[in-house]
Design an enzyme around this catalytic site. Sequence first.
Site, PDB file in Angstrom:
ATOM      1  N   ASP A   1     -19.907   5.533 -61.342  1.00  0.00           N
ATOM      2  CA  ASP A   1     -20.515   4.442 -62.119  1.00  0.00           C
ATOM      3  C   ASP A   1     -21.415   4.985 -63.216  1.00  0.00           C
ATOM      4  O   ASP A   1     -21.929   6.101 -63.107  1.00  0.00           O
ATOM      5  CB  ASP A   1     -21.400   3.583 -61.213  1.00  0.00           C
ATOM      6  CG  ASP A   1     -20.597   2.856 -60.172  1.00  0.00           C
ATOM      7  OD1 ASP A   1     -19.394   2.659 -60.383  1.00  0.00           O
ATOM      8  OD2 ASP A   1     -21.198   2.496 -59.150  1.00  0.00           O
TER       9      ASP A   1
HETATM   10  N1  URA Z   1     -20.003   4.319 -54.974  1.00  0.00           N
HETATM   11  C1  URA Z   1     -20.733   3.686 -55.889  1.00  0.00           C
HETATM   12  O1  URA Z   1     -21.313   2.648 -55.617  1.00  0.00           O
HETATM   13  N2  URA Z   1     -20.800   4.208 -57.132  1.00  0.00           N
HETATM   14  C2  URA Z   1     -20.174   5.349 -57.490  1.00  0.00           C
HETATM   15  O2  URA Z   1     -20.264   5.774 -58.628  1.00  0.00           O
HETATM   16  C3  URA Z   1     -19.415   5.994 -56.512  1.00  0.00           C
HETATM   17  C4  URA Z   1     -19.335   5.462 -55.274  1.00  0.00           C
END
Ligand code: URA
Length: 238
Positions: free
Chosen positions: A92
């Site tokens: 993310d």
């Molecule tokens: N889980 C999440 O919430 N975000 C990420 O970037 C990876 C796994």
Amino acid sequence: MRLQKYLAHAGIASRRKAEDFIAAGHVRVNGKVVRELGSLVEEGDRVELAGKRVTLPIDHRYLVLHKPAKVMTVASLVPREGGRVVPVGRLDYDTAGVLLLTNDGDLAHLLTHPRYGVEKTYRAVVQGRLQGDDVKRFLAGIRLDDGKSGAAKVRVVRASSASSELDVTIHEGRNRQVRRMFDAADHPVLSLVRLRFGPIALGDLRVGRWREATEKELADLRALQRAAERDGGEESGE
Ligand code: URA
């Protein structure tokens, strides 16, 4: 590159033997028989030996990046030379940590396929004190709006009434999965860093820096790939 060198690089024959093939008229470039030993092959040329296309093996690259938080596109953080690489899976915008980038499409596909369950470990700081019951809930799987998560292992590193720091290991890669799991457990994530992706650990790689994957990491990735190909043989028609 000279034609005989091209054939040798493609693993067809030694350069000497390749010269024999050329002289004997067995080699075509862009549809035309070429008998001249010095002829050059340019990128995009179609080379054939006895009617069969001959291609050079792709030079695969495997880069490990420490993605910073607040970054969406990572292409500018790794060098361009050597060709385009794409991230294997995603992190993310707000998540930092280890991200593998490669031009090896087969490997990327297998490593992100949910069926093969590559382990990922995240260091999360979450709101509130995580209790033993929460840890058990994670192990049993957490109900999310796109179905229950698989078993997640949680190791509490430190906990206070304000926040807890923990390592969570999951096998899936659903969108915002870790954040959604902790939301569902009423412990919203305050920060998230991926420490490990399969055999690749973040180690002391600094934020925003990259390195080549090590020989050991590559050997472990290939072992995962072989195992996945064996298991997935039927599905992929192999
Ligand atoms: N889980 C999440 O919430 N975000 C990420 O970037 C990876 C796994």
